[in-house]
Scaffold this active site. Structure first.
Site, PDB file in Angstrom:
ATOM      1  N   ASN A   7       0.873  -1.181   0.000  1.00 53.18           N
ATOM      2  CA  ASN A   7       0.000   0.000   0.000  1.00 53.18           C
ATOM      3  C   ASN A   7       0.904   1.224   0.000  1.00 53.18           C
ATOM      4  O   ASN A   7       1.544   1.521   1.007  1.00 53.18           O
ATOM      5  CB  ASN A   7      -0.884  -0.045   1.258  1.00 53.18           C
ATOM      6  CG  ASN A   7      -1.713   1.213   1.431  1.00 53.18           C
ATOM      7  OD1 ASN A   7      -1.800   2.040   0.528  1.00 53.18           O
ATOM      8  ND2 ASN A   7      -2.317   1.353   2.607  1.00 53.18           N
ATOM      9  N   TRP A   8       0.951   1.894  -1.127  1.00 52.24           N
ATOM     10  CA  TRP A   8       1.851   3.056  -1.250  1.00 52.24           C
ATOM     11  C   TRP A   8       1.314   4.307  -0.580  1.00 52.24           C
ATOM     12  O   TRP A   8       2.014   5.314  -0.493  1.00 52.24           O
ATOM     13  CB  TRP A   8       2.140   3.334  -2.733  1.00 52.24           C
ATOM     14  CG  TRP A   8       3.278   2.529  -3.270  1.00 52.24           C
ATOM     15  CD1 TRP A   8       3.762   1.356  -2.748  1.00 52.24           C
ATOM     16  CD2 TRP A   8       4.085   2.818  -4.415  1.00 52.24           C
ATOM     17  NE1 TRP A   8       4.817   0.904  -3.492  1.00 52.24           N
ATOM     18  CE2 TRP A   8       5.038   1.785  -4.518  1.00 52.24           C
ATOM     19  CE3 TRP A   8       4.090   3.838  -5.357  1.00 52.24           C
ATOM     20  CZ2 TRP A   8       5.995   1.760  -5.539  1.00 52.24           C
ATOM     21  CZ3 TRP A   8       5.045   3.819  -6.378  1.00 52.24           C
ATOM     22  CH2 TRP A   8       5.988   2.786  -6.455  1.00 52.24           C
ATOM     23  N   LYS A   9       0.063   4.293  -0.157  1.00 52.88           N
ATOM     24  CA  LYS A   9      -0.547   5.476   0.478  1.00 52.88           C
ATOM     25  C   LYS A   9      -0.328   6.702  -0.423  1.00 52.88           C
ATOM     26  O   LYS A   9      -0.339   6.567  -1.640  1.00 52.88           O
ATOM     27  CB  LYS A   9      -0.008   5.659   1.892  1.00 52.88           C
ATOM     28  CG  LYS A   9      -0.100   4.348   2.693  1.00 52.88           C
ATOM     29  CD  LYS A   9       0.168   4.482   4.153  1.00 52.88           C
ATOM     30  CE  LYS A   9       0.016   3.111   4.803  1.00 52.88           C
ATOM     31  NZ  LYS A   9       0.124   3.135   6.238  1.00 52.88           N
ATOM     32  N   HIS A  85      -9.537   1.198   5.100  1.00 55.45           N
ATOM     33  CA  HIS A  85      -8.200   1.284   5.705  1.00 55.45           C
ATOM     34  C   HIS A  85      -8.280   2.195   6.927  1.00 55.45           C
ATOM     35  O   HIS A  85      -9.016   3.186   6.934  1.00 55.45           O
ATOM     36  CB  HIS A  85      -7.187   1.829   4.683  1.00 55.45           C
ATOM     37  CG  HIS A  85      -5.787   1.759   5.222  1.00 55.45           C
ATOM     38  ND1 HIS A  85      -5.300   2.708   6.082  1.00 55.45           N
ATOM     39  CD2 HIS A  85      -4.815   0.839   5.057  1.00 55.45           C
ATOM     40  CE1 HIS A  85      -4.057   2.363   6.420  1.00 55.45           C
ATOM     41  NE2 HIS A  85      -3.739   1.240   5.811  1.00 55.45           N
ATOM     42  N   GLU A  87      -6.521   4.492   8.087  1.00 57.72           N
ATOM     43  CA  GLU A  87      -6.280   5.930   7.890  1.00 57.72           C
ATOM     44  C   GLU A  87      -7.524   6.614   7.342  1.00 57.72           C
ATOM     45  O   GLU A  87      -7.790   7.777   7.652  1.00 57.72           O
ATOM     46  CB  GLU A  87      -5.054   6.131   6.984  1.00 57.72           C
ATOM     47  CG  GLU A  87      -3.777   5.848   7.766  1.00 57.72           C
ATOM     48  CD  GLU A  87      -2.622   5.294   6.962  1.00 57.72           C
ATOM     49  OE1 GLU A  87      -2.641   5.383   5.719  1.00 57.72           O
ATOM     50  OE2 GLU A  87      -1.702   4.734   7.594  1.00 57.72           O
ATOM     51  N   GLU A 155      -5.549  -5.165  10.665  1.00 62.56           N
ATOM     52  CA  GLU A 155      -4.467  -4.211  10.863  1.00 62.56           C
ATOM     53  C   GLU A 155      -4.707  -3.434  12.148  1.00 62.56           C
ATOM     54  O   GLU A 155      -5.471  -2.441  12.137  1.00 62.56           O
ATOM     55  CB  GLU A 155      -4.407  -3.227   9.687  1.00 62.56           C
ATOM     56  CG  GLU A 155      -4.170  -3.885   8.357  1.00 62.56           C
ATOM     57  CD  GLU A 155      -3.624  -2.883   7.347  1.00 62.56           C
ATOM     58  OE1 GLU A 155      -2.470  -3.025   6.957  1.00 62.56           O
ATOM     59  OE2 GLU A 155      -4.350  -1.942   7.002  1.00 62.56           O
ATOM     60  N   GLY A 161       2.452   1.823  10.785  1.00 65.74           N
ATOM     61  CA  GLY A 161       3.413   2.913  10.627  1.00 65.74           C
ATOM     62  C   GLY A 161       4.146   3.277  11.912  1.00 65.74           C
ATOM     63  O   GLY A 161       4.784   4.324  11.989  1.00 65.74           O
ATOM     64  N   SER A 194       3.367  -2.645  10.270  1.00 59.09           N
ATOM     65  CA  SER A 194       4.815  -2.723  10.456  1.00 59.09           C
ATOM     66  C   SER A 194       5.436  -4.037   9.988  1.00 59.09           C
ATOM     67  O   SER A 194       6.387  -4.530  10.595  1.00 59.09           O
ATOM     68  CB  SER A 194       5.181  -2.427  11.913  1.00 59.09           C
ATOM     69  OG  SER A 194       4.795  -1.098  12.249  1.00 59.09           O
ATOM     70  N   GLY A 215       2.696  -1.439   4.261  1.00 58.05           N
ATOM     71  CA  GLY A 215       2.725  -0.016   3.944  1.00 58.05           C
ATOM     72  C   GLY A 215       4.133   0.432   3.600  1.00 58.05           C
ATOM     73  O   GLY A 215       4.645   0.198   2.504  1.00 58.05           O
ATOM     74  N   GLY A 216       4.787   1.061   4.581  1.00 56.79           N
ATOM     75  CA  GLY A 216       6.106   1.672   4.374  1.00 56.79           C
ATOM     76  C   GLY A 216       7.106   0.777   3.645  1.00 56.79           C
ATOM     77  O   GLY A 216       7.807   1.234   2.732  1.00 56.79           O
TER      78      GLY A 216
HETATM   79  P1  PGA Z   1       2.815  -0.078   7.634  1.00 59.87           P
HETATM   80  O1  PGA Z   1       1.330   0.178   7.059  1.00 59.87           O
HETATM   81  O2  PGA Z   1       3.295  -1.374   7.013  1.00 59.87           O
HETATM   82  O3  PGA Z   1       3.609   1.107   7.193  1.00 59.87           O
HETATM   83  O4  PGA Z   1       2.685  -0.203   9.119  1.00 59.87           O
HETATM   84  C1  PGA Z   1       0.431  -0.882   6.875  1.00 59.87           C
HETATM   85  C2  PGA Z   1      -0.834  -0.384   6.242  1.00 59.87           C
HETATM   86  O5  PGA Z   1      -1.214   0.771   6.475  1.00 59.87           O
HETATM   87  O6  PGA Z   1      -1.497  -1.108   5.486  1.00 59.87           O
END
Ligand code: PGA
Length: 232
Positions: A7-9, A85, A87, A155, A161, A194, A215-216
């Site tokens: 997930n590149w956000k 998600h 966020e 999640e 994150g 993470s 994510g990251g």
């Molecule tokens: P993260 O994000 O791997 O950076 O913790 C996961 C996600 O938001 O799907």
């Protein structure tokens, strides 16, 4: 087959995606995909599939300035869409009802939905995470959803994150719980929060973990590739 989804956000230019794609060698027998910003969805890579991070609550076409419908996403060649998600739930204030409508739009457009659930820290501290996730699932699971068109991603909000990954025991317990209460049978359940190359293997081989949402660590092709290889 394990799902390794990135997930590149709100990150990434066309050049970044091009370089990523050149560097990424997908492991065989692993389902690899990237949820990209809408601006990058038109590029259809050959070595992984793409998905949208969100679709509009409005289906089809219409006077909804700034919105992008599930049908428009499907038209880019994308195969999947995230719904709910954390966020979007917590920063953009999407309710379970909104998540459900978006997921239903995505399914109707022919996309596979990755429906995200997970508890914030204060809920975990009160040991109420199962109740919380069950409510999210009950209220945001799309009508017509089944194991062919919906994947669930657990999640925990406190692990996204933050570098704070859930323990394998916490993951196993929640995945077993979700398997028991999921509104449809045989759902694939991913873990996210993470995930990195160094912890991916242990997570991927925890009971009832069918893949990871990253994510990251998905922004770097070599790190993401190592996570994919950890699934073998
Ligand atoms: P993260 O994000 O791997 O950076 O913790 C996961 C996600 O938001 O799907």
């Amino acid at each position: 087959m394990k799902h390794i989804l990135g997930n590149w956000k709100m990150h990434g230019s066309a050049e970044d995606l091009w370089a990523w794609q050149e560097a990424f060698k997908p492991p065989v027998d692993v389902q690899c995909g990237l949820f990209l910003p809408h601006t990058l969805l038109h590029s259809q890579p050959v070595n992984f599939f793409t998905g949208a991070q969100d679709v509009s609550i409005h289906p089809g076409h219409g006077a909804f300035t700034g919105e992008i419908s599930a049908e428009m996403v499907k038209g880019t060649g994308a195969r999947m869409a995230l719904a709910g998600h954390s966020e979007r739930r917590h920063i953009i204030c999407e309710s379970n009802e909104m998540v459900k409508t978006k997921a239903e739009n995505a399914i109707r457009a022919g996309l596979t939905v990755v429906l995200c659930v997970g508890e914030p820290l204060e809920i975990r501290e009160k040991d109420k995470q199962e109740e919380y996730v069950a409510k999210q699932l009950n209220e945001s699971f799309p009508m017509g959803g089944n194991a062919d068109n919906v994947i669930i991603a657990y999640e925990p909000v406190w692990a996204i994150g933050t570098g704070k990954v859930a323990t394998l025991e916490e993951i196993a317990a929640m995945h077993a719980f979700i398997k028991g209460v999921a509104p449809a049978q045989n759902m694939a359940i991913l873990y996210g929060g993470s995930v990195k190359a160094e912890n991916a293997r242990a997570i991927l081989f925890t009971d009832n973990v069918d893949g990871v949402l990253v994510g990251g660590a998905s922004l770097k092709a070599d790190e993401f590739q190592k996570i994919g290889e950890a699934a073998l």
